[in-house]
Each structure stands twice: as C-alpha cells, then as structure tokens.
Design a protein around this motif. Sequence first.
Motif, short mmCIF file in Angstrom:
data_model
loop_
_atom_site.label_atom_id
_atom_site.label_comp_id
_atom_site.label_asym_id
_atom_site.label_seq_id
_atom_site.Cartn_x
_atom_site.Cartn_y
_atom_site.Cartn_z
N UNK A 94 0.80 -1.22 0.00
CA UNK A 94 0.00 0.00 0.00
C UNK A 94 0.84 1.28 0.00
N UNK A 95 2.16 1.14 0.23
CA UNK A 95 3.05 2.29 0.36
C UNK A 95 2.68 3.20 1.52
N UNK A 96 1.99 2.64 2.51
CA UNK A 96 1.69 3.41 3.72
C UNK A 96 2.99 3.82 4.38
N UNK A 97 3.12 5.09 4.79
CA UNK A 97 4.39 5.55 5.35
C UNK A 97 4.69 4.93 6.71
N UNK A 98 5.96 4.89 7.04
CA UNK A 98 6.39 4.41 8.36
C UNK A 98 5.78 5.32 9.42
N UNK A 99 5.12 4.76 10.44
CA UNK A 99 4.48 5.61 11.45
C UNK A 99 5.49 6.22 12.41
N UNK A 100 5.11 7.28 13.06
CA UNK A 100 5.94 7.88 14.08
C UNK A 100 5.90 7.01 15.33
N UNK A 101 7.07 6.74 15.89
CA UNK A 101 7.19 5.94 17.10
C UNK A 101 6.45 4.61 16.97
N UNK A 102 6.67 3.90 15.86
CA UNK A 102 6.00 2.64 15.61
C UNK A 102 6.56 1.49 16.45
N UNK A 103 5.71 0.54 16.76
CA UNK A 103 6.12 -0.64 17.52
C UNK A 103 7.02 -1.53 16.66
N UNK A 116 1.26 -4.50 18.02
CA UNK A 116 0.30 -3.40 18.18
C UNK A 116 0.42 -2.41 17.02
N UNK A 117 -0.61 -1.64 16.82
CA UNK A 117 -0.58 -0.57 15.82
C UNK A 117 -0.29 0.75 16.52
N UNK A 118 0.46 1.63 15.81
CA UNK A 118 0.97 1.48 14.45
C UNK A 118 2.33 0.78 14.44
N UNK A 119 2.65 0.15 13.31
CA UNK A 119 3.95 -0.48 13.14
C UNK A 119 4.26 -0.60 11.66
N UNK A 120 5.53 -0.72 11.36
CA UNK A 120 5.96 -1.08 10.01
C UNK A 120 6.01 -2.59 9.90
N UNK A 121 5.65 -3.14 8.76
CA UNK A 121 5.71 -4.57 8.55
C UNK A 121 7.16 -5.03 8.38
N UNK A 122 7.38 -6.31 8.67
CA UNK A 122 8.69 -6.93 8.51
C UNK A 122 8.68 -7.80 7.25
N UNK A 123 9.79 -7.79 6.53
CA UNK A 123 9.93 -8.61 5.33
C UNK A 123 11.31 -9.26 5.34
#
Length: 379
Positions: free
Chosen positions: A75-84, A239-246
């Motif tokens: 989705x190209x959702x941006x990396x969240x601020x202070x993400x888990x 928890x949200x928000x977070x960046x996904x791992x690949x």
Amino acid sequence: MHGHIGRVTAIIAAAAVVATAAAAPATASPAPTGHRLLQQAADDLNGFGFTGVQVLLRDGHRTTEARAGVADVATNRPVPKNGWFRMGSNTKTFASIILLQLAGEGRLRLDDTVERWLPGLVTGNGNDGSKITVRQLLRHQSGLAEYTAHLPAFASNDAFEKHRYDHWDDADLVRLALTDPPAFAPGTSWGYSNTNYVLAGMIIEEVTGKPWDAHLRARILKPAGMTQTFYPGDDPDLPSPHANAYDSLSPGEDLIDTTRWNTTAAGAAGGMVTTPTDLSRFWQALQQGRLLRPAQMREMHDTVPTGDDRGSRYGLGIFLTQLECGTFWGHDGGVPGMYTVDGVTEDGDRVLVVSVSSPPSDPPNASARVGELLSDTLC
C-alpha cells in the motif's frame, strides 16, 4: 537474536567498527545536526534497501526522530511515528538486569551453576550444566550451541509459513541446542548463543516461582518510565501502528511478510516488543543507575573480548564499543525482517535507536552508514 538472524544482525553490528573509523577529528567540518542529520541517515538506509526505517536520538529529555520508507510495500503506507517493533536481542539486557537484581537481593549467586537451579536439564553430547555458571550464561561464555540452528521456522520461507505460529516451551528450545556438542569448555572462550538466555529466563522462574516476563513491569518498566514495552508470548501480532517486517529465509527467493510470529521461539533471548521512545528511555535509565545498584552495575559492565575484528567487548547482557571520542554501550537485535541497533553514552545522556525492516540490498554500505550515524550522534 542471532542464529539465522546472524547474517543480518552482523550487518548492523559491524557498524561499530565503521563508527570507530568514522569518528571525525576535531578539525573536520561539522556534520549536520538535529533532525537534518537523522533524516539524511534514515533516507540513506532506505536507499540501501531497508523498506522501513525509524531513527531516534534522545539527548537528556529531548528527542529527535526521523523516518523513511514504507510500512507496507503493498500500500506504500508511510512508516508511522514511534511505531512498535520487535527488539530482538535487546531482550537479553532486560533478562540480565532481572538476574542481577536477584543476585543483589541474595536470592542467587552469579557463580551458581546451571545444574544448581535446573538439575538434569543441560546434559548429553558433552554438555554439562554442573560446569556452567549463571555468569557464563549472561556473558556468552558457556560454550553451549545455538538452538536457532535447529528451529524449524528458520529453515526456509515455506518452513516459516508452516511454523511461524508454533508454541515453544523453553526446555524444548534448550534440548534443540543439546543435540550439538559445546563449542568450547565453559569459561575458556566467547561465543554468542541464544541458548544462554533461554536458560537465564528459566533460572529466573525457578528462583522466583514466576515467569521471567512477570518481573518486567515492577523491576524495569516502571522505574524507567516505560509504557510501550512488553513480552507478547504466544500473541503473534504487533500493536498498531507499526511497520511490517519482510525477509527471506530461502536464499535467492523473494521476501515474504514475517511480521506475525510466535515469539515463544525467542523468549528471554529475543522476544520483546517496544517503540523507539521506550527503548531509548530504557538505555538512559540503565546507564544513569536507575535499574541496578552500583555493585550489580559493575558486574554488568565487567566485559570480555568477543574476538571479532571490531574490538567489541561483552559484559552481562550488554556490548561495549570503543569510539575515538570514548565508549558506548548497547545491544543489537534481530528477528525475521526486523533489526535494531542502539548505543548509549557512558553517562546515559545520549541514546541512539535505529529500527529497520527487511535485509539491506547493500550490506557493506548499510553498515558504514549506521556506523557514521553512531559516531555523529554519540560523539
């Protein structure tokens, strides 16, 4: 954690030697400061192939943050601020602190043997728990083999998909390691092994009658002012928000989404979850003496050489790295698709936390850039 993870955590950890070389002489032109410095580094790391990047610098009570890349490649959702994120082997420092606190309370001794607390567990193939001490576990001087080498989920992409939700009991993880002989006699060398800290978690439970993670809030999180850190156990979700791992556990194959994972496969060796803000508070609280008494702090900081070409040293659950401007403490960490490196100055005044997703496409340059950032911020 290391193990399968070693190939990528080594990329990040190698930044320490680069940081030593990169420390600028006093006559050099000043580097960019503040947010600009962090944002340049985050953008560069994203350019080296990390899909998501979070960088946080804590200086006293002031924090500066930067982000780059995407949280979701679909989705190209941006990396969240202070993400888990999953902190990986930073968990080891937490487990070590709990055991050091228990030692300070007289509930065990660091020179107690593993056999004293876990009778009959570490035996076979030349392994002998009566010759291994708690101190040697915490300092990675036990010689015990790496259980992650036999973890089914780490065998390939297909195996990860099949086993990512498996529950593991600590004793079963230890038994995986005991299928191999020790790498060396206890106390005679240094060798990083997640098995050491699975055993450390088991000893905490044996001493106190409660799981190791049941002690986190009262002994560490509350004194450090942390509200976004925990051990999820069997819960595979972040928890949200977070960046996904690949990541790819099959060399040459495409990356797969590794975000959801049962962390009982890591336990006290690497299973905890946090945010950049919370992890920076942890390192600051530790180095400022808010988590350990002076005697136990001296034990933690009593280091031995790791034997690598970076000249790094290891204490009880903590790395020491030398820069031209002084030393810094910290730990790196990695689980499939998520990698962390952090450093804190001797006085705890400044802390850098770098959290990234996915292995880099250019490991040497990624290491160099992390090393440069450590030097720029901690010097």
